[in-house]
Every structure is written in C-alpha cells, then in structure tokens.
Design a protein around this motif. Structure first.
Motif, short mmCIF file in Angstrom:
data_model
loop_
_atom_site.label_atom_id
_atom_site.label_comp_id
_atom_site.label_asym_id
_atom_site.label_seq_id
_atom_site.Cartn_x
_atom_site.Cartn_y
_atom_site.Cartn_z
N VAL A 108 8.80 2.23 11.82
CA VAL A 108 8.37 2.17 13.23
C VAL A 108 9.52 2.64 14.12
O VAL A 108 9.35 3.47 15.01
N GLN A 109 10.73 2.14 13.82
CA GLN A 109 11.89 2.49 14.63
C GLN A 109 12.21 3.99 14.54
O GLN A 109 12.63 4.61 15.51
N ALA A 110 11.95 4.56 13.33
CA ALA A 110 12.29 5.98 13.12
C ALA A 110 11.39 6.92 13.92
O ALA A 110 11.69 8.09 14.07
N PHE A 139 4.68 -6.29 1.46
CA PHE A 139 5.76 -6.97 0.73
C PHE A 139 7.14 -6.66 1.30
O PHE A 139 8.10 -7.37 1.02
N ALA A 140 7.23 -5.59 2.07
CA ALA A 140 8.55 -5.19 2.59
C ALA A 140 8.47 -4.92 4.08
O ALA A 140 8.52 -3.77 4.53
N PRO A 141 8.35 -6.00 4.89
CA PRO A 141 8.23 -5.80 6.34
C PRO A 141 9.42 -5.06 6.94
O PRO A 141 9.27 -4.37 7.95
N SER A 142 10.60 -5.17 6.29
CA SER A 142 11.76 -4.48 6.87
C SER A 142 11.60 -2.96 6.76
O SER A 142 12.07 -2.22 7.62
N LEU A 143 10.89 -2.51 5.70
CA LEU A 143 10.62 -1.07 5.56
C LEU A 143 9.70 -0.60 6.70
O LEU A 143 9.90 0.46 7.30
N PRO A 186 -0.30 -6.14 9.55
CA PRO A 186 0.17 -6.50 10.90
C PRO A 186 1.62 -6.05 11.08
O PRO A 186 2.41 -6.08 10.13
N ILE A 187 1.95 -5.61 12.28
CA ILE A 187 3.30 -5.11 12.56
C ILE A 187 3.79 -5.73 13.88
O ILE A 187 3.06 -5.75 14.87
N SER A 188 5.04 -6.24 13.87
CA SER A 188 5.62 -6.71 15.13
C SER A 188 6.23 -5.53 15.85
O SER A 188 6.98 -4.76 15.24
#
Ligand SMILES: Cc1cc2nc3c(=O)[nH]c(=O)nc-3n(C[C@H](O)[C@H](O)[C@H](O)COP(=O)(O)OP(=O)(O)OC[C@H]3O[C@@H](n4cnc5c(N)ncnc54)[C@H](O)[C@@H]3O)c2cc1C
Length: 378
Positions: free
Chosen positions: A371-373, A362-366, A87-89
């Motif tokens: 996504v931002q990139a 494990f690394a949602p910030s990655l 899942p991705i916000s």
C-alpha cells in the motif's frame, strides 16, 4: 483586441485549479479554462487519500474541502468475485467526498485567489508566438483567441488530439470504460471497498449526505456483456460479485448522478513534459485501485508551481523548467506508477489475486508495504 495573460491552464480539474490557486495567489494573471460547467459529476471513486489531504493543506486548500464535511475513512476491504476478502488499515484517515462538490469548491478557491475562470469553454489548440502562445478557444459565445506567456496542460487523461497527453495507445485490449453513480439507501460503514469481477473492479465509498459512490472500471468485453448501458453495467457488476450485490441491496441509483467515460488507459507512457508542462492525469494515470490519482494531480501542481513562477519571473528558461519538472516528476511518481500497474495487473487475474489475498491475510506487513509503495508521503 486579443486578451493577454501570464499563464493559461487547460482544465479546471484538481491539478488545474490547484495550480491556478498558487500562481494567481502569487500575483500572476491566470486564465483557467474548463470545457464543462460546475458543479458536474465525474467518473471517480471519490476516495481522497491521506496524501491528497497533505498537499491540500500545503496549498492552503484543506479547510475549504473539510468544510464540505467529507466522510472520514480509515479502512479498506478487497473482495474477490469468489468472496475472498482482505481488510486493510489505511496509513491515515482518508475522505469520501463527491467530485461534484470537490471540483466546484477548488475552482471557486482559484477564483478567490484572483484566477479568471472560463467554464463551458474548450481549448482547441495552441501555437507558439513571439510573446509565448496563441491559444484558440471555443466557448458559449463562439470561437475566441487569447495569448499567454506560459501554458500548462491539466486536461486530464483524455482531451483533444491537438493537446497533451498525446501519447495514446492503439491497443484496444488496454482500454477500458469507467462508470460511476451515487446510491441512496445503502448501509455502509466508513470503509472503502473494492470488489473484483471478470473484466474489472468496482470501488464503493461513502460520501457526503449519506450517499455511497459506486465507481467501476471494466474492459470492453465486460461492458458489452453487461449491455453497454451505465445502469446495466452497475447491475452486472453487482451480479458478478455477489458481495457487491449484497452491499448495494436496498439502495437505489440517484437520478442524474450516473456518468461514464472511455477510453481509460492506465498504461499510457508517462510524459510530464510534452512541449508544455503536463499535470495530473495529463502526465500519467495511476490505476484507480490505488486511490492515489487525486493525490498525484495535486502534488504535480505543487511540484510544478515554483518552476512556473521562476519561468514567469524570467529566472528560469523553458528548457530549464522542462528539465527540472520532468526530473522531480519521475523521482516522485515513477516507482509508485510501476507498483500500482503491477498490482492492478496481478489483482485482475483471479488465481493470482486469490493467492495474493491469502498471503496478505497471513502477512499484514507485506500488505502495508505494498500500500505504501503506491503512494507518497503524508
Ligand atoms: C474509474 C476511476 C476511478 C478513480 N477513482 C479514484 C479515487 O477513488 N481516488 C483518487 O485519488 N483518484 C481516482 N481516480 C483518478 C482521478 O480521477 C484522477 O487521477 C484525477 O481526476 C486527475 O485530476 P486532473 O486534474 O489531472 O484531471 P481531471 O480531474 O480529469 O480534470 C481535467 C479537467 O480538464 C477539462 N478539460 C479536458 N480537456 C479540456 C480542454 N480541451 N479544454 C478545457 N478543459 C478541458 C476536463 O473537463 C476536466 O474537468 C479514478 C479514475 C478513474 C478513471
């Protein structure tokens, strides 16, 4: 007598209509030429990113689209063929809205700003002349020739060989088939879902009127294995990824909404200027899984419009327009195009995709970083 315009735009997709709205709104005599009639279905995931909405707002077009009551979407879900999910916000609220409604309303907005719209008319070719360009068209009433001081290509990823984009690949391995259809009777949360299967992936997005859009991109091997028909391809994808099959359970394809397009080449070299300015997919195509193609189409029109305006006013040469637009295009889009293509490549390889999805869990910030990139600013 030959009709004359300040500007002719090839194609009334998102980029063409946005450009026509700005330039006609600025007082120029603009002819927008579209080979289809409106409304019409178009192969697209119909996921309008938050960044696309930012540009719609800047161009004064957000309200007309919001009035169509798009479905707000805040999350995405990726699912591999083995059922691994991530899942991705989303970085903001996206919209689900059919191209059937969206493209028609944007073309009408361009007309309301004063642009002349000729539908069911194809631009065949053009040649430079003393006052700009002589452009050859074919419409319902037969062939026609018009002249324009400036000319812009917004004909999408694939048009006639005589028009940009001319940088086509001969590599069949890179070419794919796009298929889409609307489904009724599917229970769907306000999430955009991406299901991978051998040889491609499918996006499922809720759209207006309680319908769900299913849109997929498949290589020729998968398309042939499915039986080479749109409904067979949709059914095959649902059997190759059981989670997609479960999502579509109980739903039915809405008649006359299914369309296909080929070839789709997301690896074509970027060319924002090819004798004339190229907007949207005519310049380059970002892989559909990024959900950023419509945002790029709108933003390229936003970048190009002031330069076209300066050229028409005689304040900028054609070479200056080419140089400034190409520079701003590459600054804005080159890196997200690279990231998007790398991501699509990685996610299309089952082992790599599984590894990336586990890492993402494990690394949602990655995940947020990636996504931002692939996108612009909101
Ligand atoms: C499978 C798939 C799924 C996608 N999903 C998404 C998504 O969910 N979200 C997203 O943001 N993007 C998505 N995209 C990308 C998105 O559809 C495009 O980036 C976007 O449509 C580009 O807009 P455009 O105006 O450049 O071109 P288009 O929308 O393709 O418009 C070009 C127009 O020009 C017309 N035309 C072409 N040639 C001529 C001619 N010679 N004379 C007259 N008219 C002509 C065409 O009929 C068309 O109407 C997807 C793409 C594919 C293939």
């Amino acid at each position: 007598m030959t009709e004359r315009y300040d500007l002719l735009i090839i194609g009334a997709g998102l980029a063409g209509s946005a450009m026509a709205t700005v330039l006609a709104g600025g007082g120029w005599d603009v002819l927008l030429v579209e080979r289809d009639g409106f409304p019409r279905h178009k192969v697209c995931g119909e996921f309008i990113s938050p960044e696309a909405q930012t540009t719609l707002a800047t161009l004064g077009l957000k309200q007309v689209v919001a009035a169509l009551q798009p479905v707000p979407i805040q999350r995405a879900l990726l699912v591999t063929e083995r059922g691994l999910s991530l899942p991705i916000s989303l970085p903001g609220t996206a919209w689900g809205m059919s191209r059937y409604a969206l493209d028609a309303v944007l073309a009408t907005a361009a007309q309301q700003c004063g642009a002349h719209l000729r539908t069911e008319t194809t631009v065949l070719r053009y040649e430079p002349c003393a006052s700009g360009y002589t452009i050859h068209l074919r419409g319902r009433e037969g062939p026609d020739t018009v002249q324009a001081h400036a000319l812009i290509a917004a004909g999408g990823r694939h048009t006639l060989a005589s028009l940009p984009p001319r940088a086509r690949t001969q590599r069949r391995a890179r070419q794919r088939v796009g298929v889409k259809g609307h489904f009724a009777g599917v229970a769907m949360p306000a999430v955009v879902e991406l299901f991978f299967f051998p040889g491609g992936y499918a996006g499922v997005s809720p759209i207006e009127d309680g319908r769900v859009n299913v849109c997929l991109l498949a290589d020729y091997t998968a398309f042939a294995r499915a039986g080479r028909q749109i409904d067979q391809m949709l059914a095959a994808a649902a059997s190759w990824n059981p989670a997609l099959g479960r999502r579509l359970e109980g739903g039915s394809l809405v008649p006359a909404t299914a369309v296909a397009v080929a070839p789709v080449d997301t690896g074509r070299a970027a060319r924002p200027w090819d004798e004339i300015a190229c907007l949207g997919d005519a310049a380059a195509m970002i892989p559909p899984l990024c959900g950023d193609g419509m945002a790029m189409a709108l933003r390229s029109a936003e970048l190009c419009a002031p330069l076209a305006n300066a050229y028409l006013r005689g304040e900028l040469s054609l070479a200056g327009w080419a140089e400034q637009y190409s520079r701003s295009w590459h600054r804005e889009f080159a890196s997200r195009l690279r990231t998007g293509r790398t991501l699509e490549w990685a996610l299309s390889r089952p082992l790599l995709a599984a590894g990336l999805m586990r890492l993402g869990q494990f690394a949602p910030s990655l995940v947020s970083y990636l996504v931002q990139a692939t996108r612009g600013k909101q």
